[in-house]
Design a protein around this motif. Structure first.
Motif, PDB file in Angstrom:
ATOM      1  N   PHE A   1      33.264  67.690  47.486  1.00 32.02           N
ATOM      2  CA  PHE A   1      33.649  66.713  46.452  1.00 32.02           C
ATOM      3  C   PHE A   1      33.098  67.262  44.777  1.00 32.02           C
ATOM      4  O   PHE A   1      33.873  67.317  44.115  1.00 32.02           O
ATOM      5  CB  PHE A   1      34.289  65.234  47.013  1.00 32.02           C
ATOM      6  N   ALA A   2      31.749  66.672  45.068  1.00 32.28           N
ATOM      7  CA  ALA A   2      31.039  66.933  44.108  1.00 32.28           C
ATOM      8  C   ALA A   2      30.938  68.504  42.845  1.00 32.28           C
ATOM      9  O   ALA A   2      30.965  68.206  41.993  1.00 32.28           O
ATOM     10  CB  ALA A   2      29.150  66.343  43.933  1.00 32.28           C
ATOM     11  N   ASP A   3      30.755  69.259  44.169  1.00 32.22           N
ATOM     12  CA  ASP A   3      31.015  70.916  43.661  1.00 32.22           C
ATOM     13  C   ASP A   3      32.939  70.299  42.650  1.00 32.22           C
ATOM     14  O   ASP A   3      33.248  71.333  41.139  1.00 32.22           O
ATOM     15  CB  ASP A   3      31.042  71.716  44.532  1.00 32.22           C
ATOM     16  N   VAL A   4      34.077  70.346  43.537  1.00 31.34           N
ATOM     17  CA  VAL A   4      35.330  70.446  42.835  1.00 31.34           C
ATOM     18  C   VAL A   4      34.884  69.415  41.886  1.00 31.34           C
ATOM     19  O   VAL A   4      35.724  70.459  41.047  1.00 31.34           O
ATOM     20  CB  VAL A   4      35.555  69.710  43.915  1.00 31.34           C
ATOM     21  N   LEU A   5      34.817  68.402  41.325  1.00 31.69           N
ATOM     22  CA  LEU A   5      34.836  67.324  40.255  1.00 31.69           C
ATOM     23  C   LEU A   5      34.058  68.072  38.921  1.00 31.69           C
ATOM     24  O   LEU A   5      34.558  68.715  37.985  1.00 31.69           O
ATOM     25  CB  LEU A   5      34.696  65.621  40.173  1.00 31.69           C
ATOM     26  N   LYS A   6      33.062  68.639  39.112  1.00 35.27           N
ATOM     27  CA  LYS A   6      32.357  69.366  37.977  1.00 35.27           C
ATOM     28  C   LYS A   6      32.438  70.580  37.673  1.00 35.27           C
ATOM     29  O   LYS A   6      32.378  70.849  37.085  1.00 35.27           O
ATOM     30  CB  LYS A   6      30.598  69.494  38.912  1.00 35.27           C
TER      31      LYS A   6
ATOM     32  N   GLY B   1      30.124  70.806  57.148  1.00 32.63           N
ATOM     33  CA  GLY B   1      31.951  70.599  56.669  1.00 32.63           C
ATOM     34  C   GLY B   1      32.116  69.468  55.763  1.00 32.63           C
ATOM     35  O   GLY B   1      33.375  69.908  55.617  1.00 32.63           O
ATOM     36  N   GLU B   2      31.053  69.552  54.934  1.00 30.23           N
ATOM     37  CA  GLU B   2      31.962  69.210  53.302  1.00 30.23           C
ATOM     38  C   GLU B   2      32.319  70.390  52.462  1.00 30.23           C
ATOM     39  O   GLU B   2      33.414  69.926  51.709  1.00 30.23           O
ATOM     40  CB  GLU B   2      30.506  68.975  52.157  1.00 30.23           C
ATOM     41  N   ALA B   3      32.294  70.946  52.694  1.00 29.80           N
ATOM     42  CA  ALA B   3      33.529  72.619  52.157  1.00 29.80           C
ATOM     43  C   ALA B   3      35.182  72.055  52.561  1.00 29.80           C
ATOM     44  O   ALA B   3      35.879  72.472  52.128  1.00 29.80           O
ATOM     45  CB  ALA B   3      33.355  73.294  51.933  1.00 29.80           C
ATOM     46  N   ARG B   4      34.662  71.966  54.285  1.00 32.71           N
ATOM     47  CA  ARG B   4      35.889  71.407  54.399  1.00 32.71           C
ATOM     48  C   ARG B   4      36.942  70.516  54.486  1.00 32.71           C
ATOM     49  O   ARG B   4      38.032  70.075  53.684  1.00 32.71           O
ATOM     50  CB  ARG B   4      35.860  71.622  56.303  1.00 32.71           C
ATOM     51  N   GLU B   5      36.263  69.268  53.898  1.00 30.97           N
ATOM     52  CA  GLU B   5      36.636  68.106  53.157  1.00 30.97           C
ATOM     53  C   GLU B   5      36.550  67.961  51.422  1.00 30.97           C
ATOM     54  O   GLU B   5      37.283  67.122  51.174  1.00 30.97           O
ATOM     55  CB  GLU B   5      35.181  66.498  53.727  1.00 30.97           C
ATOM     56  N   GLY B   6      36.204  69.403  51.030  1.00 33.64           N
ATOM     57  CA  GLY B   6      35.953  69.384  50.023  1.00 33.64           C
ATOM     58  C   GLY B   6      37.575  70.227  49.117  1.00 33.64           C
ATOM     59  O   GLY B   6      38.644  69.699  48.808  1.00 33.64           O
TER      60      GLY B   6
ATOM     61  N   LEU C   1      26.225  60.877  50.386  1.00 34.10           N
ATOM     62  CA  LEU C   1      26.750  60.591  49.058  1.00 34.10           C
ATOM     63  C   LEU C   1      28.319  60.333  48.604  1.00 34.10           C
ATOM     64  O   LEU C   1      28.854  60.942  49.087  1.00 34.10           O
ATOM     65  CB  LEU C   1      26.235  62.249  48.622  1.00 34.10           C
ATOM     66  N   ASN C   2      27.978  58.884  48.861  1.00 33.78           N
ATOM     67  CA  ASN C   2      29.824  58.579  48.461  1.00 33.78           C
ATOM     68  C   ASN C   2      30.215  58.138  46.879  1.00 33.78           C
ATOM     69  O   ASN C   2      31.534  58.428  47.153  1.00 33.78           O
ATOM     70  CB  ASN C   2      29.683  57.419  49.064  1.00 33.78           C
ATOM     71  N   GLY C   3      29.739  58.618  46.041  1.00 27.99           N
ATOM     72  CA  GLY C   3      30.467  59.159  45.133  1.00 27.99           C
ATOM     73  C   GLY C   3      29.387  60.233  43.465  1.00 27.99           C
ATOM     74  O   GLY C   3      28.159  59.974  44.238  1.00 27.99           O
ATOM     75  N   THR C   4      30.275  60.961  42.837  1.00 34.72           N
ATOM     76  CA  THR C   4      29.800  61.405  41.991  1.00 34.72           C
ATOM     77  C   THR C   4      29.896  61.851  40.412  1.00 34.72           C
ATOM     78  O   THR C   4      31.081  60.796  40.275  1.00 34.72           O
ATOM     79  CB  THR C   4      30.020  63.166  42.227  1.00 34.72           C
ATOM     80  N   GLY C   5      29.398  61.838  39.743  1.00 36.06           N
ATOM     81  CA  GLY C   5      30.156  61.217  38.280  1.00 36.06           C
ATOM     82  C   GLY C   5      29.399  63.216  37.542  1.00 36.06           C
ATOM     83  O   GLY C   5      28.537  63.322  37.945  1.00 36.06           O
ATOM     84  N   LEU C   6      30.139  62.444  36.064  1.00 39.19           N
ATOM     85  CA  LEU C   6      29.684  64.060  35.414  1.00 39.19           C
ATOM     86  C   LEU C   6      29.370  62.428  33.788  1.00 39.19           C
ATOM     87  O   LEU C   6      30.566  61.386  33.688  1.00 39.19           O
ATOM     88  CB  LEU C   6      30.701  64.461  35.003  1.00 39.19           C
ATOM     89  N   VAL C   7      28.433  62.427  32.764  1.00 36.08           N
ATOM     90  CA  VAL C   7      28.271  62.409  31.634  1.00 36.08           C
ATOM     91  C   VAL C   7      28.065  63.419  30.740  1.00 36.08           C
ATOM     92  O   VAL C   7      27.843  64.766  31.024  1.00 36.08           O
ATOM     93  CB  VAL C   7      27.183  62.048  31.447  1.00 36.08           C
ATOM     94  N   VAL C   8      29.642  63.736  30.099  1.00 38.35           N
ATOM     95  CA  VAL C   8      29.455  64.388  28.582  1.00 38.35           C
ATOM     96  C   VAL C   8      29.629  64.181  27.516  1.00 38.35           C
ATOM     97  O   VAL C   8      30.111  63.852  27.177  1.00 38.35           O
ATOM     98  CB  VAL C   8      31.197  65.500  29.306  1.00 38.35           C
ATOM     99  N   PHE C   9      28.715  64.806  26.960  1.00 41.64           N
ATOM    100  CA  PHE C   9      28.637  64.812  25.381  1.00 41.64           C
ATOM    101  C   PHE C   9      29.635  66.107  24.405  1.00 41.64           C
ATOM    102  O   PHE C   9      29.280  66.603  24.624  1.00 41.64           O
ATOM    103  CB  PHE C   9      26.896  65.042  24.953  1.00 41.64           C
ATOM    104  N   ASN C  10      30.197  65.160  23.063  1.00 42.72           N
ATOM    105  CA  ASN C  10      31.025  66.149  22.671  1.00 42.72           C
ATOM    106  C   ASN C  10      32.134  66.564  23.643  1.00 42.72           C
ATOM    107  O   ASN C  10      32.209  67.527  23.962  1.00 42.72           O
ATOM    108  CB  ASN C  10      30.063  67.374  22.165  1.00 42.72           C
TER     109      ASN C  10
END
Length: 306
Positions: free
Chosen positions: A12-17, A58-63, A256-265
């Motif tokens: 899921f972290a790869d998916v968001l990113k 199984g992370e790809a399967r769930e992602g 790893l329950n959560g993931t985030g991105l910071v985006v400048f500009n």
């Protein structure tokens, strides 16, 4: 250098990113002028989803596989902003429907999952270029094998933070920096803040996309606070947003329950996409009733994007 992303490829972290990366790159392509993409932690380039390490977690399967299957089962539900990412993953991953599958929601398969360098190269144009850094010798060799024949791609074997500072400001004056460290070091957040302070002083106009895991909430909040203070020392305001996704309850933080991105500009296209994209990702990927999503401005909203 013990981190091996093969265990987590397509999660899921790869998916968001990678979904946000795709949106940002497509926004840059709206102008004919060339741009550069600097990937500070390029990794292996591509991941075999039949690898025992992938199957073990199984992370790809769930992602990504869950996301693709749900998109196939309910056409028209996925936000338009996610279509380019899903299409790219199908092309690069050798996606196909399983023959004889009676359930369209479980019938889609992938052979591979592309890392950010391969995904980026698929999305950019002939006039654009890439600078990729990967310090791990084996991963760097794999990355070079994946992209060695591609034009306008430069791969370095050095610390990604050093690569970033060495290549900004770029001649193009337009571009995106992806900072995606493995977070093996206990002081990674501190290094990120220090590097961003130096990078923004050299090139405040660039799009900077920073990935981070959410395990220690206090550490993430301190990281956000430190990043909020960076634009204050610059002559030109630099806006920044954060987007966060949890697929399991925040506590206890044993994995790893959560993931985030910071985006400048942040590009305008990304800002427009997030209000619809984030809830869709949560609904598609989170455990039933246990996920969260949010996005917010780290610094005051002003003129954003390029």
């Amino acid at each position: 250098m013990n981190y091996d992303h093969a265990y987590h490829a397509g999660n899921f972290a790869d998916v968001l990113k990678h979904c946000c990366l795709t949106i940002a790159l497509n926004h840059l392509k709206r102008k004919d002028k060339s741009f550069v993409v600097i990937d500070t932690h390029g990794g292996q380039g591509v991941f075999d989803l039949s690898d025992p390490r992938v199957e073990r977690t199984g992370e790809a399967r769930e992602g990504i596989l869950r996301l693709l299957n749900q998109a196939e089962a309910a056409p028209g539900v996925a936000p338009e902003s996610a279509h380019a990412y899903l299409d790219a993953i199908k092309i690069l991953g050798g996606g196909a429907m399983r023959n004889g599958s009676e359930d369209p929601g479980t019938g889609f398969s992938l052979k591979r999952y592309p890392g950010s360098p391969l995904l980026t190269h698929h999305l950019i144009r002939p006039q654009d270029r890439m600078v990729i850094s990967e310090l791990h010798p084996a991963y760097n060799e794999s990355l070079r094998a994946t992209l060695s024949r591609q034009p306008r791609v430069h791969v370095e074997t050095k610390d990604g933070y050093e690569t970033l500072i060495a290549h900004v400001p770029p001649p193009e004056r337009r571009g995106l920096v992806l900072i995606d460290p493995p977070f093996e070091r206990t002081d990674e957040f501190r290094i990120l803040v220090r590097t961003m302070r130096a990078a923004l002083r050299r090139w405040s106009q660039g799009i900077y996309m920073i990935w981070y895991p959410i395990k220690d909430t206090a550490a993430v909040e301190a990281f956000h606070a430190d990043l909020r203070g960076l634009p204050e020392s610059l002559p030109t305001p630099v806006p920044a947003i954060a987007a966060e996704l949890w697929v399991r309850p925040r506590f206890p933080p044993l994995r790893l329950n959560g993931t985030g991105l910071v985006v400048f500009n942040p590009p305008h296209g990304l800002i427009q996409a997030l209000p619809e994209l984030m809830p869709w990702l949560r609904q598609s990927l989170a455990e039933q009733g246990k996920g969260e999503d949010r996005w917010f401005w780290l610094t005051e909203e002003r003129k954003a994007g390029q």
